[in-house]
Design an enzyme around this catalytic site. Structure first.
Site, PDB file in Angstrom:
ATOM      1  N   ASP A  87       4.470   0.256  12.080  1.00 42.43           N
ATOM      2  CA  ASP A  87       3.337  -0.182  11.359  1.00 42.43           C
ATOM      3  C   ASP A  87       3.032  -1.738  11.819  1.00 42.43           C
ATOM      4  OD1 ASP A  87       2.774   2.139  10.481  1.00 42.43           O
ATOM      5  OD2 ASP A  87       3.501   1.505   8.266  1.00 42.43           O
ATOM      6  N   ARG A 133       1.118  14.803  12.962  1.00 43.37           N
ATOM      7  CA  ARG A 133       1.693  14.611  11.822  1.00 43.37           C
ATOM      8  C   ARG A 133       1.599  15.869  10.969  1.00 43.37           C
ATOM      9  NH1 ARG A 133      -0.879   9.000   9.476  1.00 43.37           N
ATOM     10  NH2 ARG A 133       1.161   9.045   8.485  1.00 43.37           N
ATOM     11  N   PRO A 134       2.696  16.487  11.183  1.00 41.94           N
ATOM     12  CA  PRO A 134       2.877  18.142  10.695  1.00 41.94           C
ATOM     13  C   PRO A 134       3.511  17.831   9.303  1.00 41.94           C
ATOM     14  CG  PRO A 134       4.492  17.815  12.556  1.00 41.94           C
ATOM     15  CD  PRO A 134       3.443  16.644  12.514  1.00 41.94           C
ATOM     16  N   MET A 135       3.723  18.840   8.475  1.00 41.66           N
ATOM     17  CA  MET A 135       4.222  18.632   7.067  1.00 41.66           C
ATOM     18  C   MET A 135       5.551  19.501   6.839  1.00 41.66           C
ATOM     19  SD  MET A 135       1.612  18.058   4.183  1.00 41.66           S
ATOM     20  CE  MET A 135       2.835  18.241   3.022  1.00 41.66           C
ATOM     21  N   ASP A 136       6.032  19.966   8.154  1.00 44.59           N
ATOM     22  CA  ASP A 136       7.366  20.989   8.189  1.00 44.59           C
ATOM     23  C   ASP A 136       8.239  20.305   7.266  1.00 44.59           C
ATOM     24  OD1 ASP A 136       7.049  19.207  10.353  1.00 44.59           O
ATOM     25  OD2 ASP A 136       8.957  20.303  10.832  1.00 44.59           O
ATOM     26  N   ILE A 145       8.166   6.368  17.036  1.00 43.71           N
ATOM     27  CA  ILE A 145       7.798   7.209  15.752  1.00 43.71           C
ATOM     28  C   ILE A 145       6.499   8.196  15.778  1.00 43.71           C
ATOM     29  CG2 ILE A 145       7.419   7.046  13.209  1.00 43.71           C
ATOM     30  CD1 ILE A 145      10.006   6.103  14.146  1.00 43.71           C
ATOM     31  N   LYS A 148       0.759  -1.266  -0.160  1.00 40.93           N
ATOM     32  CA  LYS A 148      -0.126  -0.196  -0.052  1.00 40.93           C
ATOM     33  C   LYS A 148       0.890   1.457   0.033  1.00 40.93           C
ATOM     34  CE  LYS A 148      -1.732   1.611   4.016  1.00 40.93           C
ATOM     35  NZ  LYS A 148      -1.453   2.879   4.527  1.00 40.93           N
ATOM     36  N   ASN A 149       1.847   1.367   0.891  1.00 40.56           N
ATOM     37  CA  ASN A 149       2.579   2.483   0.985  1.00 40.56           C
ATOM     38  C   ASN A 149       3.509   2.679   0.021  1.00 40.56           C
ATOM     39  OD1 ASN A 149       1.189   3.140   3.181  1.00 40.56           O
ATOM     40  ND2 ASN A 149       2.780   2.447   4.793  1.00 40.56           N
ATOM     41  N   ARG A 186      -3.902  10.938   4.502  1.00 39.19           N
ATOM     42  CA  ARG A 186      -2.638  11.773   4.577  1.00 39.19           C
ATOM     43  C   ARG A 186      -1.642  11.741   3.212  1.00 39.19           C
ATOM     44  NH1 ARG A 186       0.360  14.699   8.175  1.00 39.19           N
ATOM     45  NH2 ARG A 186       2.609  14.690   7.675  1.00 39.19           N
ATOM     46  N   ARG A 227      -8.726  -0.073   4.350  1.00 42.28           N
ATOM     47  CA  ARG A 227      -7.632   0.578   3.794  1.00 42.28           C
ATOM     48  C   ARG A 227      -6.405   0.200   3.486  1.00 42.28           C
ATOM     49  NH1 ARG A 227      -6.504   5.790   7.135  1.00 42.28           N
ATOM     50  NH2 ARG A 227      -5.074   6.096   5.431  1.00 42.28           N
ATOM     51  N   CYS A 233      -4.292  13.051  12.706  1.00 47.07           N
ATOM     52  CA  CYS A 233      -4.976  12.093  12.666  1.00 47.07           C
ATOM     53  C   CYS A 233      -4.904  11.031  13.934  1.00 47.07           C
ATOM     54  CB  CYS A 233      -4.550  11.158  11.460  1.00 47.07           C
ATOM     55  SG  CYS A 233      -3.095  10.382  11.874  1.00 47.07           S
TER      56      CYS A 233
HETATM   57  N1  EPU Z   1       6.737  14.186  10.730  1.00 48.51           N
HETATM   58  C1  EPU Z   1       6.884  15.484  11.089  1.00 48.51           C
HETATM   59  N2  EPU Z   1       7.007  16.594  10.012  1.00 48.51           N
HETATM   60  C2  EPU Z   1       6.882  16.192   8.775  1.00 48.51           C
HETATM   61  C3  EPU Z   1       6.629  14.582   8.297  1.00 48.51           C
HETATM   62  C4  EPU Z   1       6.623  13.885   9.507  1.00 48.51           C
HETATM   63  O1  EPU Z   1       6.922  15.853  12.109  1.00 48.51           O
HETATM   64  O2  EPU Z   1       6.862  17.179   8.171  1.00 48.51           O
HETATM   65  C5  EPU Z   1       6.686  13.230  11.973  1.00 48.51           C
HETATM   66  C6  EPU Z   1       5.398  12.467  11.682  1.00 48.51           C
HETATM   67  O3  EPU Z   1       4.624  13.425  12.663  1.00 48.51           O
HETATM   68  C7  EPU Z   1       5.705  11.220  12.660  1.00 48.51           C
HETATM   69  C8  EPU Z   1       7.406  11.002  12.101  1.00 48.51           C
HETATM   70  O4  EPU Z   1       7.519  12.215  11.711  1.00 48.51           O
HETATM   71  O5  EPU Z   1       5.723  11.355  14.083  1.00 48.51           O
HETATM   72  C9  EPU Z   1       7.429   9.915  11.020  1.00 48.51           C
HETATM   73  O6  EPU Z   1       6.379  10.350   9.908  1.00 48.51           O
HETATM   74  P1  EPU Z   1       6.649   9.957   8.385  1.00 48.51           P
HETATM   75  O7  EPU Z   1       6.769  11.368   7.579  1.00 48.51           O
HETATM   76  O8  EPU Z   1       7.874   9.036   8.334  1.00 48.51           O
HETATM   77  O9  EPU Z   1       5.716   9.080   8.163  1.00 48.51           O
HETATM   78  P2  EPU Z   1       4.744   9.427   6.791  1.00 48.51           P
HETATM   79  O10 EPU Z   1       5.234   9.402   5.472  1.00 48.51           O
HETATM   80  O11 EPU Z   1       3.423  10.368   7.065  1.00 48.51           O
HETATM   81  C10 EPU Z   1       4.666   6.676   6.219  1.00 48.51           C
HETATM   82  C11 EPU Z   1       3.424   5.625   6.265  1.00 48.51           C
HETATM   83  C12 EPU Z   1       2.939   5.195   7.517  1.00 48.51           C
HETATM   84  C13 EPU Z   1       4.187   4.622   8.465  1.00 48.51           C
HETATM   85  C14 EPU Z   1       5.287   6.042   8.319  1.00 48.51           C
HETATM   86  C15 EPU Z   1       6.557   5.390   9.509  1.00 48.51           C
HETATM   87  C16 EPU Z   1       2.737   6.083   3.928  1.00 48.51           C
HETATM   88  C17 EPU Z   1       1.434   6.454   3.249  1.00 48.51           C
HETATM   89  N3  EPU Z   1       2.450   6.203   5.355  1.00 48.51           N
HETATM   90  O12 EPU Z   1       3.869   7.810   6.713  1.00 48.51           O
HETATM   91  O13 EPU Z   1       2.202   4.169   7.169  1.00 48.51           O
HETATM   92  O14 EPU Z   1       3.622   4.686   9.750  1.00 48.51           O
HETATM   93  O15 EPU Z   1       5.655   6.266   6.969  1.00 48.51           O
HETATM   94  O16 EPU Z   1       7.085   4.302   8.911  1.00 48.51           O
HETATM   95  O17 EPU Z   1       3.671   5.691   3.517  1.00 48.51           O
HETATM   96  C18 EPU Z   1       0.209   3.029   7.924  1.00 48.51           C
HETATM   97  O18 EPU Z   1       0.462   2.299   6.865  1.00 48.51           O
HETATM   98  O19 EPU Z   1      -0.560   2.432   8.656  1.00 48.51           O
HETATM   99  C19 EPU Z   1       0.975   4.042   8.295  1.00 48.51           C
HETATM  100  C20 EPU Z   1       0.598   4.994   9.090  1.00 48.51           C
END
Ligand code: EPU
Length: 422
Positions: A308, A123-126, A330, A22-23, A94, A400, A118
């Site tokens: 995960d 889960r910010p986007m900075d 995480i 999926k991811n 997201r 999902r 969520c």
């Molecule tokens: N984070 C920030 N700022 C950002 C981005 C992330 O602070 O700009 C923080 C997040 O809040 C979190 C940590 O960094 O605490 C890790 O987030 P990351 O960006 O690595 O995760 P993601 O890309 O949003 C993907 C998977 C998740 C999986 C995580 C960690 C996808 C679509 N989602 O999320 O999958 O848990 O990586 O491996 O690829 C799931 O499948 O159930 C799922 C949640």
């Protein structure tokens, strides 16, 4: 709303086919926006998240067709007719934010709704936006939307991520493929889904080196072309189904699985007393002795133990021999499954990001409710070992990320059925 009823007690025997990830699929699909030529993905999982990404890409002007009952998805982004990823779609998933990097790279502008928090955390986007700004984008937050512009196009840069975010690494790698000059991403994420994305981008003509390490170097090119790419195996679905025979008893072979995708997880299973054997077709799993031993788990970025799989591992630890400590590093709020497991008779104490699980002899079936995907599946796993019936409500979370879970588990002997809701 549908629910799933699991009746515990029976051992499992047989084979479970593991789908494409999926991811990985959710980052490979937006890669279509980088090229005018078609991108075809094979080994696609059939999940509601994929349908959400299809809706998002279609809203941007991509033509998307699902072939072979959804296992092949052909996309053509000849023209991007709309540059706004709407809140109504982004709030559902997201991963919608992964259209930002590609649109900015090809079109030099994009408007993407901020996804908001969520159930598992803020889960910010900075990390995404700071990285894109390092490549020359100007990004402004207006009315809940990120308005991004790259005047004259993105430009390569050396940039270090403050944390190896999976999504930010994906957005930045995609953005850098069409930037002018060389981009070096330091402290990049190393997950197999990123290696898979890069492998596809290279087929499209991108010049990238270092994927799978924490430094990725991208040499920008003028344009990318079409490609066909098979999605990598879903390591999280794999780990989830590997736990089923450990929890319920019996032996299951997970078809398509490779230990290299989830080594840290396999090491923990080995320490708990589980036999994990790689075969030509996949991975065979069974308990070595009567009851597994408690093991401690700390979630980490790849190649560490995946967040995960934390909820599913906790379901196993609920009936392990001894006390195990699970640390979630995480996400700040990824223990929502614990009160539900406690309703099934588990002994769990949560303090901040640490859960201490004292194994009990047997769980008892109960009606339970989950707030996210991995939490839901942990309750199904727990139900396999519990005495009596477990009814898991809010099944849309499961749909999902797990394709036909009732068929996959039912085919190896689990007593599991879906009850259609209104
Ligand atoms: N984070 C920030 N700022 C950002 C981005 C992330 O602070 O700009 C923080 C997040 O809040 C979190 C940590 O960094 O605490 C890790 O987030 P990351 O960006 O690595 O995760 P993601 O890309 O949003 C993907 C998977 C998740 C999986 C995580 C960690 C996808 C679509 N989602 O999320 O999958 O848990 O990586 O491996 O690829 C799931 O499948 O159930 C799922 C949640």
């Amino acid at each position: 709303m549908d629910s799933i009823i699991v009746t515990g007690g029976g051992a499992l025997e047989g084979q479970i086919p593991i789908a494409g990830a999926k991811n990985a699929a959710l980052t490979l699909m937006p890669a279509t926006l980088l090229s005018e030529e078609p991108l075809t993905l094979t080994n696609m999982p059939r999940l509601s998240d994929i349908r959400t990404m299809t809706a998002l890409l279609s809203s941007l002007g991509t033509e998307v067709s699902a072939l072979s009952q959804g296992q092949v998805v052909a996309m053509s982004s000849h023209t991007i007719s709309n540059h706004t990823a709407d809140y109504d779609i982004v709030r559902k998933m997201r991963a919608s934010n992964l259209v930002l990097g590609p649109m900015l790279a090809r079109e030099h502008h994009a408007v993407v709704s901020l996804p908001g928090g969520c159930a598992i955390g803020a889960r910010p986007m900075d990390i995404h936006t700071i990285g894109l700004e390092a490549l020359g984008a100007e990004i402004e937050l207006k009315d809940g939307y990120l308005h991004a512009v790259a005047r004259g196009g993105l430009k390569g840069a050396v940039h270090e991520l403050r944390f190896p975010s999976v999504g930010a690494t994906e957005n930045l790698v995609m953005a850098a493929t069409l930037a002018k000059g060389t981009t070096v991403l330091k402290n990049a994420a190393r997950e197999p889904e990123i290696v898979d994305l890069v492998s596809c981008l290279k087929k499209m003509g991108a010049q990238i080196a270092g994927e799978g390490t924490s430094t990725i170097e991208i040499q920008g090119v003028d344009r990318l072309h079409g490609a066909t790419h098979p999605v990598v195996t879903d390591r999280i679905e794999l780990g989830t189904y590997m736990l089923a025979p450990v929890i319920a008893g019996g032996e299951v072979e997970c078809l398509g699985g490779r230990i290299s995708l989830i080594e840290a997880f396999c090491e923990k299973l080995d320490a708990a007393g589980v036999s994990v054997t790689e075969t030509d077709a996949g991975i065979k799993v069974a308990r070595k002795n009567g009851r597994v031993s408690a093991v401690d788990v700390t979630t980490e970025v790849f190649p560490g133990f995946p967040t995960d799989l934390q909820a599913q591992m906790m379901a196993l630890m609920c009936t392990a021999d001894g006390v195990s400590v699970l640390e979630e590093k995480i996400f700040e709020n990824r223990f929502m499954h614990t009160p539900e497991l406690v309703r099934m008779g588990a002994n769990i104490d949560v303090q901040g990001g640490t859960a201490t699980v004292t194994g009990v002899d047997r769980l008892k079936g109960a009606p339970v409710m989950a707030t996210d995907l991995r939490a839901s599946v942990s309750l199904i796993l727990a139900g396999l070992a519990a005495e009596g019936q477990t009814t898991v409500n809010r099944v849309y979370h499961l749909d999902r990320g797990y394709e036909k879970i009732e068929d996959k588990l039912g085919n190896v002997g689990a007593k599991i059925e879906r009850v259609r809701g209104i």
